[in-house]
Design a protein around this motif. Sequence first.
Motif, PDB file in Angstrom:
ATOM      1  N   LEU A  80       0.832  -1.157   0.115  1.00  0.00           N
ATOM      2  CA  LEU A  80      -0.127   0.103   0.114  1.00  0.00           C
ATOM      3  C   LEU A  80       1.004   1.055   0.001  1.00  0.00           C
ATOM      4  N   VAL A  81       1.755   1.254   0.779  1.00  0.00           N
ATOM      5  CA  VAL A  81       2.787   2.267   0.588  1.00  0.00           C
ATOM      6  C   VAL A  81       3.422   2.514  -0.760  1.00  0.00           C
ATOM      7  N   GLY A  82       3.710   1.484  -1.397  1.00  0.00           N
ATOM      8  CA  GLY A  82       4.119   1.808  -2.754  1.00  0.00           C
ATOM      9  C   GLY A  82       3.131   2.108  -3.627  1.00  0.00           C
ATOM     10  N   TRP A  83       1.824   1.792  -3.502  1.00  0.00           N
ATOM     11  CA  TRP A  83       0.952   2.409  -4.416  1.00  0.00           C
ATOM     12  C   TRP A  83       0.798   3.796  -4.367  1.00  0.00           C
ATOM     13  N   ILE A  84       0.728   4.322  -2.941  1.00  0.00           N
ATOM     14  CA  ILE A  84       0.796   5.596  -2.665  1.00  0.00           C
ATOM     15  C   ILE A  84       2.119   6.649  -3.132  1.00  0.00           C
ATOM     16  N   ARG A 131       3.913  10.522  -0.258  1.00  0.00           N
ATOM     17  CA  ARG A 131       4.985   9.960   0.480  1.00  0.00           C
ATOM     18  C   ARG A 131       4.396   9.320   1.684  1.00  0.00           C
ATOM     19  N   ALA A 132       4.331   8.014   1.569  1.00  0.00           N
ATOM     20  CA  ALA A 132       3.902   7.476   2.889  1.00  0.00           C
ATOM     21  C   ALA A 132       4.883   6.536   3.649  1.00  0.00           C
ATOM     22  N   LEU A 133       4.442   6.469   4.921  1.00  0.00           N
ATOM     23  CA  LEU A 133       5.213   5.736   6.058  1.00  0.00           C
ATOM     24  C   LEU A 133       4.343   4.654   6.692  1.00  0.00           C
ATOM     25  N   GLY A 134       5.047   3.407   6.320  1.00  0.00           N
ATOM     26  CA  GLY A 134       4.528   2.179   6.840  1.00  0.00           C
ATOM     27  C   GLY A 134       4.686   1.748   8.131  1.00  0.00           C
ATOM     28  N   ILE A 135       3.704   1.710   9.117  1.00  0.00           N
ATOM     29  CA  ILE A 135       4.116   1.439  10.757  1.00  0.00           C
ATOM     30  C   ILE A 135       2.858   0.509  10.996  1.00  0.00           C
ATOM     31  N   SER A 136       3.222  -0.147  11.986  1.00  0.00           N
ATOM     32  CA  SER A 136       2.037  -0.833  12.767  1.00  0.00           C
ATOM     33  C   SER A 136       1.909  -0.115  14.174  1.00  0.00           C
ATOM     34  N   GLY A 137       0.761  -0.663  14.969  1.00  0.00           N
ATOM     35  CA  GLY A 137       0.444  -0.080  16.464  1.00  0.00           C
ATOM     36  C   GLY A 137       1.484  -0.251  17.189  1.00  0.00           C
ATOM     37  N   LYS A 138       2.544  -1.398  16.845  1.00  0.00           N
ATOM     38  CA  LYS A 138       3.785  -1.577  17.873  1.00  0.00           C
ATOM     39  C   LYS A 138       4.882  -0.748  17.876  1.00  0.00           C
ATOM     40  N   ASP A 139       4.884   0.320  16.505  1.00  0.00           N
ATOM     41  CA  ASP A 139       5.857   1.118  16.393  1.00  0.00           C
ATOM     42  C   ASP A 139       5.888   2.460  17.271  1.00  0.00           C
ATOM     43  N   ILE A 191       3.650   9.540  17.092  1.00  0.00           N
ATOM     44  CA  ILE A 191       4.284   8.959  16.044  1.00  0.00           C
ATOM     45  C   ILE A 191       3.493   9.399  14.800  1.00  0.00           C
ATOM     46  N   ILE A 192       2.012   9.432  14.898  1.00  0.00           N
ATOM     47  CA  ILE A 192       1.122   9.856  13.755  1.00  0.00           C
ATOM     48  C   ILE A 192       1.387  11.328  13.313  1.00  0.00           C
ATOM     49  N   GLU A 193       1.594  12.112  14.467  1.00  0.00           N
ATOM     50  CA  GLU A 193       1.411  13.427  14.448  1.00  0.00           C
ATOM     51  C   GLU A 193       2.699  13.938  13.948  1.00  0.00           C
ATOM     52  N   THR A 194       3.782  13.135  14.163  1.00  0.00           N
ATOM     53  CA  THR A 194       5.438  13.458  13.713  1.00  0.00           C
ATOM     54  C   THR A 194       5.133  13.313  12.397  1.00  0.00           C
ATOM     55  N   ALA A 195       4.763  12.201  11.766  1.00  0.00           N
ATOM     56  CA  ALA A 195       4.662  11.577  10.259  1.00  0.00           C
ATOM     57  C   ALA A 195       3.786  12.774   9.698  1.00  0.00           C
ATOM     58  N   VAL A 196       2.599  13.041  10.112  1.00  0.00           N
ATOM     59  CA  VAL A 196       1.789  14.007   9.197  1.00  0.00           C
ATOM     60  C   VAL A 196       2.541  15.438   9.176  1.00  0.00           C
ATOM     61  N   SER A 197       3.156  16.003  10.276  1.00  0.00           N
ATOM     62  CA  SER A 197       3.782  17.300  10.256  1.00  0.00           C
ATOM     63  C   SER A 197       5.174  17.216   9.378  1.00  0.00           C
ATOM     64  N   LEU A 224       4.353  13.323   5.673  1.00  0.00           N
ATOM     65  CA  LEU A 224       3.936  11.946   5.370  1.00  0.00           C
ATOM     66  C   LEU A 224       2.575  11.324   5.447  1.00  0.00           C
ATOM     67  N   ILE A 225       2.303  10.309   4.895  1.00  0.00           N
ATOM     68  CA  ILE A 225       0.816   9.649   5.018  1.00  0.00           C
ATOM     69  C   ILE A 225       1.112   8.661   5.873  1.00  0.00           C
ATOM     70  N   PRO A 226       0.709   8.557   7.070  1.00  0.00           N
ATOM     71  CA  PRO A 226       0.959   7.221   7.725  1.00  0.00           C
ATOM     72  C   PRO A 226      -0.048   6.220   7.060  1.00  0.00           C
ATOM     73  N   VAL A 227       0.503   5.004   7.123  1.00  0.00           N
ATOM     74  CA  VAL A 227      -0.407   3.489   6.589  1.00  0.00           C
ATOM     75  C   VAL A 227       0.060   2.836   7.755  1.00  0.00           C
ATOM     76  N   ILE A 228      -1.035   2.401   8.498  1.00  0.00           N
ATOM     77  CA  ILE A 228      -1.018   1.644   9.793  1.00  0.00           C
ATOM     78  C   ILE A 228      -1.429   0.382   9.561  1.00  0.00           C
ATOM     79  N   ALA A 229      -0.795  -0.661   9.967  1.00  0.00           N
ATOM     80  CA  ALA A 229      -1.203  -2.092  10.168  1.00  0.00           C
ATOM     81  C   ALA A 229      -1.688  -2.484  11.591  1.00  0.00           C
ATOM     82  N   PRO A 230      -2.924  -3.101  11.608  1.00  0.00           N
ATOM     83  CA  PRO A 230      -3.569  -3.269  12.861  1.00  0.00           C
ATOM     84  C   PRO A 230      -2.927  -4.145  13.745  1.00  0.00           C
TER      85      PRO A 230
END
Length: 304
Positions: free
Chosen positions: A118-122, A128-136, A175-181, A184-190
Amino acid sequence: MTEPANSPFDTNTMLAKAEILVEALPYMKRYAGRTFVIKYGGHAMGDPEAARDFAEDVVLLGAVGINVVVVHGGGPQIGAMLKKLGVESSFVDGLRVTDKETAQVAEMVLSGAINKELVGWIHGAGGRALGISGKDGGMVTARKVTRTRKRPDSNIEQAVDLGFVGEPEHLDTRIIETAVSSGLIPVIAPIGADREGHTYNINADTMAGAVAAAMGAARLFLLTDVAGVMDKDGALLTDLTPQDIDRLEDDGTISGGMIPKLQTCVQAVEAGCEAAVVLDGRVPHGMLLEIFTEKGAGTLIRAQ
């Protein structure tokens, strides 16, 4: 010299496009600087054309000043991998019973293959996307989900152990707010971890709702495989409140998998999200129709 009717400079076509932009402008102004949380899932995830449309929509929203956060699912992909590995799956209330091995597979599929695709599609759509999970970054502190069901022979409630199925107990948005500021578009795995570090698989709708509430989002979008909530005659219900949803559930209009989706929407709007929308993720650019046109394209849920 008159241009052919199908010419890219056809006056009627250009006027129609201009009218669309004029209609969209007030909505662009209204939502500039606000946050949209989008849950992307369902069968649209397996369709490259739909994925491309989705990525283009996300990039466009960012281009007009909207802060976009994406939470994705991946149930069918997890099921396919488990089948390939010869691991049987069972479900309770739509939640996959998850032992330690299944949790590892879920994390591999969600945080790995799906998230990065999904990061690749964006990126391919110009974002510009950042792929993360809820653990990050300790974003999600999870707790074990508990469920009960009635024994068919005695009608007595009994606890059902779902294993490593969790829900957000606490959500740290830094971490979401840092990415957005950072643009970057945060892409979050659940996926999340509890206070002891155990990994939990979290329903993507639930995760998206928790993120939307914590971020005070202007909109939570649940992209699914249906147009929205239908009445008993099959007509789309475009505006609902929690009271409407209770009534429709009581009279059987709402049933099955739509119930937990709408419960997620109600919880989000009652906890700080301005409104939630359920709409068909398979409709090309359906989100843009919902956001930037007066008519909309799905079912909008507000607190009142």
